[in-house]
Design a protein around this motif. Structure first.
Motif, PDB file in Angstrom:
ATOM      1  N   GLN C  37       0.854  -1.174   0.000  1.00  0.00           N
ATOM      2  CA  GLN C  37       0.000   0.000   0.000  1.00  0.00           C
ATOM      3  C   GLN C  37       0.896   1.232   0.000  1.00  0.00           C
ATOM      4  OE1 GLN C  37      -3.769  -0.548   2.386  1.00  0.00           O
ATOM      5  NE2 GLN C  37      -2.341  -1.636   3.715  1.00  0.00           N
ATOM      6  N   PHE C  38       0.365   2.325  -0.537  1.00  0.00           N
ATOM      7  CA  PHE C  38       1.157   3.561  -0.616  1.00  0.00           C
ATOM      8  C   PHE C  38       0.225   4.766  -0.646  1.00  0.00           C
ATOM      9  CE2 PHE C  38       3.195   7.065  -2.789  1.00  0.00           C
ATOM     10  CZ  PHE C  38       4.442   7.108  -2.189  1.00  0.00           C
ATOM     11  N   GLY C  39       0.602   5.800   0.082  1.00  0.00           N
ATOM     12  CA  GLY C  39      -0.125   7.056   0.031  1.00  0.00           C
ATOM     13  C   GLY C  39       0.824   8.207   0.272  1.00  0.00           C
ATOM     14  N   ILE C  40       0.485   9.372  -0.238  1.00  0.00           N
ATOM     15  CA  ILE C  40       1.348  10.544  -0.043  1.00  0.00           C
ATOM     16  C   ILE C  40       0.477  11.796  -0.011  1.00  0.00           C
ATOM     17  CG2 ILE C  40       1.806  10.770  -2.541  1.00  0.00           C
ATOM     18  CD1 ILE C  40       4.686  11.726  -1.690  1.00  0.00           C
ATOM     19  N   ALA C  41       0.833  12.723   0.869  1.00  0.00           N
ATOM     20  CA  ALA C  41       0.111  13.994   0.957  1.00  0.00           C
ATOM     21  C   ALA C  41       1.093  15.120   1.225  1.00  0.00           C
ATOM     22  CB  ALA C  41      -0.928  13.945   2.076  1.00  0.00           C
TER      23      ALA C  41
END
Lengths: 304, 304, 304, 304
Positions: C37-41
């Motif tokens: 899983q991967f997320g960026i903000a």
């Protein structure tokens, strides 16, 4: 019990313990020694000699020499030696610099490398020919003039000297090393490269079984008290990081070397020497430890 | 030599060694003990008892209890115990966490605090009333039913438990601690808080001089081999970070406590106990070490 | 450069970095998180928000909470805090007891476990409900009232508390721990068990990009100088034993957690948060480090 | 703000900070330097120079040279250098052998002695005249052909070389040292013995403020990325065991030497150099640290 029969039996059973260790391989001269060899000798305070197996084949005595150099240094410096080296077990790998740094250049005991380097340094301060003097002393102790230093081994050790050089320099930075580092390293490696057999080593250490008197030369080499003290040190620190286990299993003062030799002392009774090149993870001879434990159990030899 | 006269002489000279150390002060119950006291007792394998000075005044045995708990654990677990605690000298301060971390929660030996905590944990796994069992065992060993645990000392130690709690938790994080930390700490501090005198301690340790047999109860408490092995461990590791020096000067297996007591064993001959509250920098009784060295020299008692 | 496009591109390329690390497995609640899983903000000081991937999926923030608790403690104790915890990089594994012992119970910095435990202890001294207070603070910082603590994670961490308990007890033995160990551990594990997503974390840390002012609440949370100092500490010590490498590659202050999250700050510009559960040998998110390095290179963002 | 006025004010207030430290005394050549001296210089990326006090009096740059040798090694070896030396803060005293032993001869970073020795070794592998090459490079960087190495200092350091020799030998034992120990030590001590003043040092480090370009020679000495990375390393590891405190108080990459000099960099803005011989317990100039903190506060210079 028939001691000769016991040694014969031990020698016969020794091959069961082959293949469980590894010959020292940090220098080529040691790595090339055939692994599956075994010898054992016992020399009593009455001058009786018993042996079995390859007890007359010479090997590199390596760290067993640390007991010789300590005896020479005690002989020359007396208690003053203990201002420069401790009497406590090391509790860490035998060549660790960590302890040396935390304890400001005073090695824990004379049987770890750093301690033996200080001892060699102390001999270099008193002797113009420290290698020759050692050779003469050992020949006298063993009653055998043909004993030699293996130059190939000594040179090979010198080529791989860097960890020992690090320790010597570190001690020099703390003011606990007085001679030129290279000169002392040369002497130290020459001591380690002495080539002797089980019979010669058992004889050469007789002064530790007799309360200081060398049975070959008749000379009182150490005082009775000094011999007792040296045995106490060998008991607590003679087998690198496995001194406690050796004490527990064998119960005698001892000194081992990575050449596969181990000398043990039963004060008032005898000295023993075993040899078998395969080493355990602590750098001690696998079959050698086993053989000494057998000897101890068979004769109920524990000091305790 | 007249042993009684020797003890009388040692007791007479003991005050020369007062004022050179410091009474343990990490808990109030120990700090309040008057400093200038001395007692000595010797109990032979023939059942003869000699003593002098305050040999019948009880004191807090503290770490001497580590030898009792080890004997109980050997008795119950046999060699399996050595999977959880080592047999090697520690080479660092007796309560160091560093070694414990580097060696993954296995204490070096049963006489450092971490090792004694594992031993206590092993007893808590087998005994529903580990404190009561210890008290009964010690009373039997000493042949003296009036021996008690000083609750004030035990409670005070518990209040200052944090370093020991740190070690127990660290070992638990490595899987080498099975019971509730607090339960084991309570047992451990109760053992340390046993209150005994020199005569009682000399008697209680007779099994180490006889090859395992308790002279008071007649019971074979440990096997001959186990008693020998326990003596070997006491020799290499019994005096905290000064085991090597004690071996060098006294040459006997021994165990000291910060209450000022020291027990020493001459296998086949006797057990001895000295007591004097002032401690040297290593936590060992100043006058106690001196007295045992005198005893050793006067009787030429060194094992070596 | 179009920042949204950049984040979209980074998210698209992130799967190339899957399979090179390992999800934290020391507690079941973390071990069961799907790896890939991967997320960026990114949240700018002007209040603009950009994100891509699973930036709105919550995860266990773990050690990222150490930055929250430090900010709370600076807020309450000011410079007095630094008498109890250092400001230097640790140079050893993030949970080592060795340093703590050598430096007498003063942890090297507030981002290693021992330091965060002292910080939590300092909060427990001032707050009657330290967990509730943290939760309220984090909700205010992130502008999101639904943020919760995952009790299953907190309880699971508590069950595996022994190494942290060892450190707390060791510090207590040195006098640097004032509250009941268990109470502080409960608070500490609750902080670690905060469940937040990338967007919430980027917003919650805005005070470090603005010189102390929280963009959600409008409150001046820390002084300008305090925010600068906290960034300096994050820069030198925020990524466990890999702070130097992170500084070298990314060049921004940052804080990572074993849940796979990493927060980074570019003072005066923005805060960023990435999340991907697979960790490298240092306990930092593999894809997270890569993503921040990409961000840094693409925008020439290095402070230097 | 008038930068010249600020430097004048700082110089005027500097004597308030005299008497709080101690001039380096491990070699006579440094011990004889008068203590109460101060100088400061700032060199902007536009080529403007400001200075006050004894900014044109030369002193022994000592460890500041480690930044020069690192830049030369990066220039020659690129990223391959990082296989032999780490990028992490050391977390222990700047010349500790402990870390080196535990991490198998790989120094933590290029600014501790062991790391700088590896860097010097790497230069000796590429340069037939490593001392001459350094001198030429430094002269070019500073635009000053009269810069010299103080042979008396270099020789004196060599005479006290033993701790550095221990580290070099230890690394050699791990295979991380390729040239003759003595040759490298000679080069290393010559680098440390460079004699320069604040103005020359501020100029010589301009490449770190400009993204790699030397303002004196016009040469692109390092790539922009390499300059950023070197600043990151200086930020996390440039001030021995006080890097965290310097980051916290000053907030700029910096490098100090026991001669009393400190160089600091504000990327994109300027380089600064202060000098005052009295050192704090970490080996950093007392008045120098104070002066840089003043500069940082007055100009709100923190990177964060």
């Amino acid at each position: 019990m028939d001691l000769q029969q016991l040694l014969t039996d031990i020698n016969a059973a020794a091959p069961d313990h082959f293949g469980q260790g590894k010959v020292a391989d940090y220098i080529p001269a040691l790595a090339s020694v055939p692994a599956r060899q075994f010898g054992i000798a016992v020399y009593t305070v009455d001058g009786d000699l018993y042996f079995s197996g390859m007890a007359q084949k010479r090997f590199s005595i390596q760290s067993i020499s640390k007991a010789f150099s300590l005896a020479m240094a005690i002989n020359r410096h007396g208690d003053a030696l203990w201002e420069r080296v401790g009497k406590e077990p090391s509790g860490t790998a035998f060549n660790s610099l960590v302890q040396l740094e935390f304890e400001h250049g005073i090695p824990r005991n004379p049987f770890i490398n750093a301690g033996a380097l200080v001892v060699a340094d102390s001999l270099c301060s008193r002797l113009s020919a420290p290698v020759h003097a050692m050779l003469e002393m050992v020949r006298l102790r063993a009653g055998e003039a043909s004993i030699l230093i293996d130059r190939k081994v000594a040179d090979s050790e010198y080529e791989h000297r860097y960890r020992n050089a690090a320790m010597a320099n570190l001690m020099k930075s703390f003011g606990n090393f007085h001679n030129d580092v290279d000169r002392v390293l040369r002497a130290y490696f020459s001591y380690c490269a002495l080539s002797m057999n089980c019979v010669e080593l058992a004889k050469a250490f007789s002064f530790l079984a007799t309360g200081g008197k060398c049975l070959q030369s008749g000379e009182q080499f150490l005082s009775r008290r000094q011999a007792q003290q040296m045995n106490a040190l060998l008991f607590t620190s003679g087998l690198y990081d496995a001194a406690g286990d050796f004490a527990y299993r064998v119960g005698m003062p001892g000194k081992s070397g990575v050449g596969g030799g181990i000398v043990a002392v039963l004060p008032g009774r005898f000295t023993a020497c075993v040899w078998s090149p395969e080493l355990n993870e602590y750098g001690n001879s696998v079959a050698g430890i086993w053989a000494l434990e057998e000897l101890s159990k068979a004769l109920d030899l524990s000091l305790f």
